[in-house]
Motif scaffolding. Structure first.
Motif, PDB file in Angstrom:
ATOM      1  N   GLY A 253      -9.294  13.383  27.994  1.00 17.60           N
ATOM      2  CA  GLY A 253      -9.073  14.028  26.708  1.00 17.60           C
ATOM      3  C   GLY A 253     -10.272  13.851  25.789  1.00 17.60           C
ATOM      4  O   GLY A 253     -11.074  12.938  25.955  1.00 17.60           O
ATOM      5  N   ASN A 254     -10.377  14.737  24.839  1.00 19.27           N
ATOM      6  CA  ASN A 254     -11.397  14.678  23.804  1.00 19.27           C
ATOM      7  C   ASN A 254     -10.858  13.805  22.678  1.00 19.27           C
ATOM      8  O   ASN A 254      -9.680  13.901  22.332  1.00 19.27           O
ATOM      9  N   PRO A 255     -11.667  12.953  22.073  1.00 18.23           N
ATOM     10  CA  PRO A 255     -11.167  12.105  20.982  1.00 18.23           C
ATOM     11  C   PRO A 255     -10.538  12.888  19.830  1.00 18.23           C
ATOM     12  O   PRO A 255      -9.686  12.361  19.118  1.00 18.23           O
ATOM     13  N   ALA A 256     -10.921  14.144  19.661  1.00 18.50           N
ATOM     14  CA  ALA A 256     -10.371  14.961  18.578  1.00 18.50           C
ATOM     15  C   ALA A 256      -9.042  15.616  18.962  1.00 18.50           C
ATOM     16  O   ALA A 256      -8.386  16.217  18.111  1.00 18.50           O
ATOM     17  N   ASP A 257      -8.610  15.510  20.219  1.00 21.33           N
ATOM     18  CA  ASP A 257      -7.351  16.111  20.671  1.00 21.33           C
ATOM     19  C   ASP A 257      -6.156  15.469  19.980  1.00 21.33           C
ATOM     20  O   ASP A 257      -6.219  14.322  19.536  1.00 21.33           O
ATOM     21  N   ASP A 258      -5.056  16.197  19.937  1.00 24.47           N
ATOM     22  CA  ASP A 258      -3.786  15.673  19.431  1.00 24.47           C
ATOM     23  C   ASP A 258      -3.097  14.952  20.589  1.00 24.47           C
ATOM     24  O   ASP A 258      -2.726  15.580  21.585  1.00 24.47           O
ATOM     25  N   PHE A 259      -2.911  13.653  20.477  1.00 24.86           N
ATOM     26  CA  PHE A 259      -2.336  12.855  21.552  1.00 24.86           C
ATOM     27  C   PHE A 259      -0.825  12.656  21.398  1.00 24.86           C
ATOM     28  O   PHE A 259      -0.213  11.914  22.151  1.00 24.86           O
ATOM     29  N   THR A 260      -0.218  13.358  20.452  1.00 21.57           N
ATOM     30  CA  THR A 260       1.210  13.204  20.189  1.00 21.57           C
ATOM     31  C   THR A 260       2.055  13.434  21.432  1.00 21.57           C
ATOM     32  O   THR A 260       2.975  12.674  21.722  1.00 21.57           O
ATOM     33  N   SER A 261       1.749  14.471  22.197  1.00 20.61           N
ATOM     34  CA  SER A 261       2.555  14.778  23.378  1.00 20.61           C
ATOM     35  C   SER A 261       2.440  13.692  24.449  1.00 20.61           C
ATOM     36  O   SER A 261       3.362  13.490  25.238  1.00 20.61           O
ATOM     37  N   PHE A 262       1.335  12.977  24.468  1.00 18.50           N
ATOM     38  CA  PHE A 262       1.163  11.920  25.466  1.00 18.50           C
ATOM     39  C   PHE A 262       2.021  10.695  25.157  1.00 18.50           C
ATOM     40  O   PHE A 262       2.385   9.957  26.070  1.00 18.50           O
ATOM     41  N   VAL A 263       2.301  10.441  23.901  1.00 18.39           N
ATOM     42  CA  VAL A 263       3.045   9.239  23.529  1.00 18.39           C
ATOM     43  C   VAL A 263       4.463   9.539  23.062  1.00 18.39           C
ATOM     44  O   VAL A 263       5.173   8.639  22.637  1.00 18.39           O
ATOM     45  N   ALA A 264       4.898  10.799  23.190  1.00 19.06           N
ATOM     46  CA  ALA A 264       6.265  11.173  22.819  1.00 19.06           C
ATOM     47  C   ALA A 264       7.251  10.595  23.837  1.00 19.06           C
ATOM     48  O   ALA A 264       6.893  10.306  24.978  1.00 19.06           O
ATOM     49  N   GLN A 265       8.497  10.439  23.418  1.00 13.73           N
ATOM     50  CA  GLN A 265       9.527   9.932  24.316  1.00 13.73           C
ATOM     51  C   GLN A 265       9.697  10.882  25.495  1.00 13.73           C
ATOM     52  O   GLN A 265       9.617  12.102  25.349  1.00 13.73           O
ATOM     53  N   THR A 266       9.947  10.300  26.677  1.00 13.47           N
ATOM     54  CA  THR A 266      10.049  11.097  27.896  1.00 13.47           C
ATOM     55  C   THR A 266      11.446  11.098  28.500  1.00 13.47           C
ATOM     56  O   THR A 266      11.703  11.844  29.420  1.00 13.47           O
ATOM     57  N   GLY A 267      12.326  10.216  28.030  1.00  8.32           N
ATOM     58  CA  GLY A 267      13.643  10.087  28.647  1.00  8.32           C
ATOM     59  C   GLY A 267      13.634   9.111  29.814  1.00  8.32           C
ATOM     60  O   GLY A 267      14.655   8.860  30.426  1.00  8.32           O
ATOM     61  N   GLN A 268      12.455   8.595  30.141  1.00  9.56           N
ATOM     62  CA  GLN A 268      12.305   7.586  31.190  1.00  9.56           C
ATOM     63  C   GLN A 268      11.647   6.362  30.579  1.00  9.56           C
ATOM     64  O   GLN A 268      11.093   6.432  29.489  1.00  9.56           O
ATOM     65  N   ASP A 269      11.703   5.264  31.311  1.00 11.26           N
ATOM     66  CA  ASP A 269      10.989   4.061  30.885  1.00 11.26           C
ATOM     67  C   ASP A 269       9.558   4.204  31.392  1.00 11.26           C
ATOM     68  O   ASP A 269       9.294   4.058  32.589  1.00 11.26           O
ATOM     69  N   THR A 270       8.643   4.542  30.481  1.00  9.80           N
ATOM     70  CA  THR A 270       7.265   4.834  30.864  1.00  9.80           C
ATOM     71  C   THR A 270       6.275   3.972  30.084  1.00  9.80           C
ATOM     72  O   THR A 270       6.625   3.369  29.072  1.00  9.80           O
ATOM     73  N   ILE A 271       5.055   3.973  30.579  1.00 15.70           N
ATOM     74  CA  ILE A 271       3.939   3.367  29.871  1.00 15.70           C
ATOM     75  C   ILE A 271       2.853   4.432  29.783  1.00 15.70           C
ATOM     76  O   ILE A 271       2.644   5.203  30.716  1.00 15.70           O
ATOM     77  N   THR A 272       2.197   4.498  28.640  1.00 13.94           N
ATOM     78  CA  THR A 272       1.080   5.424  28.456  1.00 13.94           C
ATOM     79  C   THR A 272      -0.116   4.623  27.978  1.00 13.94           C
ATOM     80  O   THR A 272      -0.056   3.972  26.944  1.00 13.94           O
ATOM     81  N   LEU A 273      -1.188   4.659  28.755  1.00 14.83           N
ATOM     82  CA  LEU A 273      -2.421   3.967  28.406  1.00 14.83           C
ATOM     83  C   LEU A 273      -3.432   5.000  27.939  1.00 14.83           C
ATOM     84  O   LEU A 273      -3.645   6.010  28.607  1.00 14.83           O
ATOM     85  N   VAL A 274      -4.026   4.762  26.787  1.00 11.21           N
ATOM     86  CA  VAL A 274      -5.084   5.633  26.272  1.00 11.21           C
ATOM     87  C   VAL A 274      -6.318   4.765  26.107  1.00 11.21           C
ATOM     88  O   VAL A 274      -6.303   3.797  25.343  1.00 11.21           O
ATOM     89  N   THR A 275      -7.374   5.083  26.848  1.00 12.00           N
ATOM     90  CA  THR A 275      -8.575   4.283  26.815  1.00 12.00           C
ATOM     91  C   THR A 275      -9.754   5.089  26.295  1.00 12.00           C
ATOM     92  O   THR A 275      -9.768   6.312  26.385  1.00 12.00           O
ATOM     93  N   CYS A 276     -10.719   4.398  25.767  1.00  7.01           N
ATOM     94  CA  CYS A 276     -11.989   5.001  25.361  1.00  7.01           C
ATOM     95  C   CYS A 276     -12.933   4.891  26.547  1.00  7.01           C
ATOM     96  O   CYS A 276     -13.030   3.842  27.167  1.00  7.01           O
ATOM     97  N   ILE A 277     -13.617   5.990  26.862  1.00  9.50           N
ATOM     98  CA  ILE A 277     -14.478   6.018  28.040  1.00  9.50           C
ATOM     99  C   ILE A 277     -15.571   7.056  27.844  1.00  9.50           C
ATOM    100  O   ILE A 277     -15.466   7.908  26.960  1.00  9.50           O
ATOM    101  N   GLY A 278     -16.584   6.991  28.630  1.00  7.32           N
ATOM    102  CA  GLY A 278     -17.673   7.966  28.549  1.00  7.32           C
ATOM    103  C   GLY A 278     -18.875   7.394  27.839  1.00  7.32           C
ATOM    104  O   GLY A 278     -19.061   6.182  27.753  1.00  7.32           O
ATOM    105  N   GLY A 279     -19.699   8.286  27.306  1.00 11.29           N
ATOM    106  CA  GLY A 279     -20.893   7.859  26.589  1.00 11.29           C
ATOM    107  C   GLY A 279     -20.546   7.240  25.247  1.00 11.29           C
ATOM    108  O   GLY A 279     -19.551   7.595  24.628  1.00 11.29           O
TER     109      GLY A 279
END
Length: 71
Positions: free
Chosen positions: A28-54
């Protein structure tokens, strides 16, 4: 960046270890909206968001989002 579908992630909590199986990863681009990635899924999940690249001017150029489901 090395996690792929089916890899296991273990988180040590006060109640003992919790293990998740990676479902997917996505760049993902740092300017992207990450709301959908961390929204509830109905399952027991983990979402990791890391900084990477240059790295420039105090910021990394990309994000890597990894989603896992509890096993």
């Amino acid at each position: 960046r090395n996690l792929g579908a089916g890899d296991l992630i273990t988180v040590n909590s006060a109640n003992g270890p919790i293990t998740y199986s990676v479902q997917w990863s996505q760049w993902g681009n740092p300017a992207d909206d990450f709301t959908s990635f961390v929204a509830q899924t109905g399952q027991d999940t983990i979402t990791l968001v890391t900084c990477i690249g240059g790295f420039s001017a105090g910021h990394y150029s990309n994000r890597l989002v990894v989603r896992g489901v509890r096993v």
